[in-house]
Design a protein around this motif. Sequence first.
Motif, short mmCIF file in Angstrom:
data_model
loop_
_atom_site.label_atom_id
_atom_site.label_comp_id
_atom_site.label_asym_id
_atom_site.label_seq_id
_atom_site.Cartn_x
_atom_site.Cartn_y
_atom_site.Cartn_z
N LEU A 65 0.85 -1.19 0.00
CA LEU A 65 0.00 0.00 0.00
C LEU A 65 0.88 1.24 0.00
N VAL A 66 0.62 2.16 -0.93
CA VAL A 66 1.35 3.43 -0.98
C VAL A 66 0.47 4.49 -0.34
N SER A 67 0.85 4.94 0.83
CA SER A 67 0.06 5.92 1.57
C SER A 67 0.88 6.44 2.73
N ASN A 68 0.65 7.70 3.09
CA ASN A 68 1.24 8.26 4.30
C ASN A 68 0.26 8.24 5.46
N ASP A 69 -0.87 7.60 5.27
CA ASP A 69 -1.85 7.45 6.34
C ASP A 69 -1.24 6.58 7.44
N LYS A 98 1.08 -6.68 12.30
CA LYS A 98 2.09 -7.35 11.49
C LYS A 98 1.98 -6.91 10.02
N TRP A 99 0.75 -6.82 9.53
CA TRP A 99 0.57 -6.36 8.15
C TRP A 99 1.08 -4.93 7.99
N LYS A 100 0.75 -4.07 8.92
CA LYS A 100 1.17 -2.67 8.85
C LYS A 100 2.69 -2.55 8.83
N GLU A 101 3.36 -3.41 9.56
CA GLU A 101 4.82 -3.38 9.62
C GLU A 101 5.45 -3.72 8.27
N ARG A 102 4.81 -4.63 7.51
CA ARG A 102 5.45 -5.18 6.33
C ARG A 102 4.93 -4.63 5.00
N HIS A 103 3.75 -4.00 4.95
CA HIS A 103 3.10 -3.80 3.66
C HIS A 103 2.64 -2.37 3.39
N ILE A 104 3.26 -1.40 4.02
CA ILE A 104 2.95 0.00 3.73
C ILE A 104 4.23 0.72 3.33
N SER A 105 4.16 1.42 2.22
CA SER A 105 5.27 2.27 1.79
C SER A 105 4.86 3.72 1.91
N HIS A 106 5.56 4.46 2.74
CA HIS A 106 5.35 5.89 2.82
C HIS A 106 6.12 6.55 1.67
N ALA A 126 8.93 11.82 -11.41
CA ALA A 126 10.09 12.14 -10.59
C ALA A 126 9.73 13.00 -9.38
N ARG A 127 8.44 13.21 -9.13
CA ARG A 127 8.05 14.09 -8.03
C ARG A 127 8.22 13.42 -6.66
N PHE A 128 8.06 12.08 -6.60
CA PHE A 128 8.02 11.38 -5.31
C PHE A 128 9.16 10.38 -5.17
N GLU A 129 9.49 10.10 -3.91
CA GLU A 129 10.39 9.01 -3.55
C GLU A 129 9.68 8.12 -2.55
N LEU A 130 9.81 6.81 -2.74
CA LEU A 130 9.18 5.86 -1.83
C LEU A 130 10.08 5.57 -0.63
N GLN A 131 9.44 5.27 0.48
CA GLN A 131 10.15 4.81 1.68
C GLN A 131 9.63 3.40 1.97
#
Length: 667
Positions: free
Chosen positions: A551-555, A572-580, A626-631
């Motif tokens: 999931l790509v979100s800053n929520d 556990k899901w939140k730890e592994r499957h969210i990209s800020h 090129a506006r964003f970078e993933l974490q």
Amino acid sequence: MEPQPNNGEPVAKRQRTGDGSAAISNGAKAADQAKQQHSKKGAQQEGQQGATGAGRKRNQRDPRMSLMQQAVKKNNLQYAMSLFREVVGEGLTVPTHIVNSLMYMACGGEQWERYVRGLPLLSAEEAAAEAAAAGGAGGSVEGAGEGEEAGGAEAAAEQHQKGQQKGQQKGQQKGQQGRASQVPPPEGPAPSKEQLLAAMDELWAYMGGAGLGADQGTYLALARREALRGDPQAALQWARECFSRGKPMQLRIFHPAQVGYCLAADVAALEAIDGLIAGHRLDCTEYEYARLLEGIAAAGSYAQLKAVLARVQSDLNQLTPATAAHVAAFFQRPDAARQAFAPPERGGCPVVAAALGTSASGAGAAGPDAKVEADGGEAGGGWRWRVQSGVAVEEGGLCEAAGGSLRVIDLEDAEWESFATAIAELARKNMGPRAADFDAYVAWYDRNGPYDVLVDGANVAFFGQNHEGGGFNWEQIQDMYDMLCRRFKGKKILVMLHRRRLNDPEARSPAVTSFLERLKQAKSFYYTPAGANDDWFWLYACVRSKQGGLLVSNDELRDHIFSLLRPKHFLKWKERHISHYTFAPGAGPASAPSPAGAGGGGASGDADSTGRGGAAAGTPPPSRGARFELQLPRPYTACVQQLPESGAWMLPLADGTWMCIRPDREG
């Protein structure tokens, strides 16, 4: 009724202290009377319910009822009990919720466990700070898992009071505030344990005499009373009684018995409570695990410890320092090394045996020909466990102090299915009469999924737009989508938005219309229906993708709806499957576009009957993205792990540091 254990054995005799025998004796007499009176509770309750409406109103309007609750908030037991006796002496009935509030205070309030453990009491400021630091999972002296009940019966009483106040005139509310100021703060030393028990017995006797029915708050207070007396068996019996009376079970009803059995170092009894919790389909929090670990640290085996740590690995992402200290305490016992370093066929740890037989030489590591003595010696054949706090973990997961690397720990296959089912059920319940819209979405997903990357479109569109002239920005969604197409070539991407966004004037601009057409062609777009919370939709889609979903979100996902999900799955899901994400260097938020003119070809008008469509994926323009970078998530999971390279245990702490417990050669 004072119950007997299920196995027919009598409840253990109460423990008393010499200096409080008189107070306890008086309270015990009252409790004996309550036992007889509660056995006739049904008939008495009917008589109580038959009281006149005028009498009930008189009770409700008596200002001393409110004053008793205010005294509970100020922790003034003496003042509250004085009011209680005064009211009862006049023949008025004190309702159950107020008696529960008084019982809550009479068991020690937020510091009940300190009373049970014989620890020094905290000041009001220290207790408040401890409860705040513990947050939703704290509030006990161990700082793990008791905070939910720090309000206990008091919270229930406050809610009842608020319900009574609802709809009243402001003048009446001001009057209550004025009465609250009449309650003085407590004077002198805090009540002794004997004084608390005497007050508890008096209140319980009153409930029996007045024919008041016990509820969850009552049974919790009674369980705490037994813990104060040093009788965990009786405390556990009240938990059973609560269930037998048809009351919903909560974890906190088991806490008094758990603490008592910890003090007695009775691991078998703690494991029996653990089985009861599982039997009621309740998920352990850190508090319950901490009590198991505390008991095992005192008198348990390495096999018991490892079994609990395996469950903690699955259910928790971090431990408080107090819980980690229980684990460390086990390994500092002389016999712990003997157990763990024994050959596997004699109950030793296979991971440790394999690691010590094959690891390269180094600090705390055995050479390739090193062997573990069969009898373990005084401390495991010359081996011991070394505990280190604050060890460094590199970005890739390597920990030199532990002699190995942390790895990814994800949900099991059965857990994925259970998690997705729970989300769907909650979504349907949340949507009420429009639940069929979610069913339509599930059917659409079954036809087109699974998706590898889910984009929280609204979150991306509003990112960085908290400035004058800022707002929902379609250009940012397009930039994110294009960047993801380049970053994850060959992966399926799904952008999700609420339906109302398709009615924005900007959605009819040529640029946005063209972008939406690309998404529909690639089957990369879904709009959620009116009246629905889109969070349920992208969460369900990501979980259906199992290990491959991102999931790509800053929520931060702190909305109350997420608290409805099982923590062991969600965390556990939140730890592994969210990209800020953040803006790339030199980039920033997109500017607001000019409103579109007529004839833009509206996206919703171009969609098929389901609001989605298309057949082939489009190619992103080469200049965009090129506006964003993933974490991206870390390449390892923050949870309890045993490293196969060295046999070391790694414990993630709530302060962001790690504790390492590693086999080490003595000398």
